[in-house]
Design an enzyme around this catalytic site. Structure first.
Site, PDB file in Angstrom:
ATOM      1  CD  GLU A 190      14.674 -10.100   7.319  1.00  9.97           C
ATOM      2  OE1 GLU A 190      15.877 -10.030   7.637  1.00  9.97           O
ATOM      3  OE2 GLU A 190      14.253  -9.821   6.179  1.00  9.97           O
ATOM      4  CD  GLU A 199      -2.531   1.267   2.700  1.00  8.12           C
ATOM      5  OE1 GLU A 199      -3.059   2.332   3.057  1.00  8.12           O
ATOM      6  OE2 GLU A 199      -2.589   0.206   3.380  1.00  8.12           O
ATOM      7  CG  HIS A 258      -0.280   0.179   8.460  1.00  6.35           C
ATOM      8  ND1 HIS A 258      -0.685   1.428   8.074  1.00  6.35           N
ATOM      9  CD2 HIS A 258      -0.944  -0.682   7.641  1.00  6.35           C
ATOM     10  CE1 HIS A 258      -1.564   1.337   7.081  1.00  6.35           C
ATOM     11  NE2 HIS A 258      -1.724   0.056   6.796  1.00  6.35           N
ATOM     12  NE  ARG A 285      19.852   1.528  12.789  1.00 18.18           N
ATOM     13  CZ  ARG A 285      20.470   0.353  12.906  1.00 18.18           C
ATOM     14  NH1 ARG A 285      20.822  -0.310  11.831  1.00 18.18           N
ATOM     15  NH2 ARG A 285      20.748  -0.148  14.085  1.00 18.18           N
ATOM     16  CD  GLU A 332      16.725  -9.165   1.503  1.00 17.85           C
ATOM     17  OE1 GLU A 332      17.696  -9.915   1.718  1.00 17.85           O
ATOM     18  OE2 GLU A 332      15.774  -9.029   2.293  1.00 17.85           O
ATOM     19  CG  ASN A 366      -0.058  12.259   3.133  1.00 13.78           C
ATOM     20  OD1 ASN A 366      -1.153  11.956   3.573  1.00 13.78           O
ATOM     21  ND2 ASN A 366       1.062  11.657   3.533  1.00 13.78           N
ATOM     22  CG  HIS A 420      14.496  -4.948   3.604  1.00 11.39           C
ATOM     23  ND1 HIS A 420      15.469  -5.101   4.560  1.00 11.39           N
ATOM     24  CD2 HIS A 420      14.028  -6.200   3.354  1.00 11.39           C
ATOM     25  CE1 HIS A 420      15.599  -6.374   4.873  1.00 11.39           C
ATOM     26  NE2 HIS A 420      14.730  -7.065   4.161  1.00 11.39           N
TER      27      HIS A 420
END
Length: 308
Positions: free
Chosen positions: A222, A62, A249, A86, A136, A66, A90
């Site tokens: 992960e 998704e 999210h 951080r 990745e 904005n 990914h």
């Protein structure tokens, strides 16, 4: 399982992810709130959930736009990999032929954070989308297939999040979200461990003998634990929704939204938004131990009551 990210260059991002084989399966505009949502997934004859409803899929990306940010020179997005923000790391795409897939990206002029030949890990690469989020690139199979690459065979394999405490997070994702730990990869020399969790029932039978079980799947989370973070005081990672924003999210779909939220309530989860909060009564958000948001929505396959 879905992952959502903010984007200021939504047109470039749509083209980029379509180049990676994604299809735009739905767009929702919110004129009053001045934002749009773009839902992308693999939808070819080779995909795991071709032509399924939006919320009856193994993996959905998704993108949130904005309105106006594309023309705002002061608007910026954090990709989750820069200090002190951080957190999200990914998304990962598994491909049929990693060398050919990376060459195709490079030939098209797309940048990389890490090419195959860089560093010690020669079996993975990290491309960068137009907003700087890392993508990745991994192998779908132990051995590459053929000498060319076909994006229609790719999978939206996983979303990586950094966690402060592996014990706390693994317990939460298994006991609260009902996920299964399918693979653990320990890296003591580099002082980090990786934990892969998924819903096996939504994916093909796993090859337990494979060195990379689940590489043919979608909807994996992960969790990355960097040694020592569990001893630090207070929050360690940026959840992407506090300023400055970036990752939004992950999302799970459930068979009965009301019952699932009642169960979460009984488990004492931390809520960001209950079903009864705000104007949107068909979505809820709970918080994981690191304050990452987890959206909860109704699976299309089981009910029409809560569809967006």
């Amino acid at each position: 399982m879905a992952a959502t990210t903010d984007t200021s260059t939504y047109k470039l991002n749509l083209d980029y992810y379509k180049f990676l084989g994604f299809s735009e399966i739905k767009k929702i505009d919110f004129p009053d709130a001045k934002f749009s949502l773009y839902f992308l997934a693999y939808n070819s004859a080779n995909s795991l959930s071709k032509d399924n409803g939006l919320f009856d899929r193994n993996g959905v990306l998704e993108l949130t736009h904005n309105w106006g940010t594309e023309n705002d020179p002061n608007y910026s997005i954090v990709n989750g990999n820069t200090e002190p923000y951080r957190g999200f790391g990914h998304i990962a795409i598994s491909v049929d032929n990693i060398e050919a897939a990376c060459k195709r990206l490079e030939d098209a002029g797309h940048p990389f954070q890490k090419k195959l030949q860089d560093g010690r890990m020669k079996h993975i690469a990290f491309a960068k989308d137009p907003d700087g989020y890392w993508v990745e690139i991994i192998r779908r199979h132990e051995q590459d297939v053929g000498t060319t690459t076909d994006p229609s065979t790719y999978r939206f394999n996983h979303t990586m999040l950094r966690v402060k405490s592996p014990e706390t997070s693994l317990k939460w994702y298994q006991e609260v979200l009902g996920m299964k730990l399918i693979r653990t990869r320990k890296n003591p020399d580099a002082k980090f461990d990786l934990y892969f969790l998924a819903y096996p029932g939504a994916n093909p039978a796993i090859d337990e003998a494979s060195p990379t079980p689940g590489s043919d799947w979608e909807g994996i989370v992960e969790l990355t634990w960097n040694y020592g973070t569990e001893t630090q005081e207070g929050p360690v990672y940026h959840n992407g929704n506090d300023q400055p924003q970036g990752f939004g999210h992950i999302c799970i779909t459930v068979d009965d939204l009301d019952a699932a939220c009642a169960r979460f309530e009984s488990l004492g989860v931390n809520w960001k938004k209950r079903l009864t909060d705000g104007r949107m009564k068909n979505v809820a958000f709970i918080l994981d131990p690191d304050n990452y948001w987890v959206e909860v929505v109704q699976n299309d396959k089981y009910s029409d009551a809560h569809k967006i």
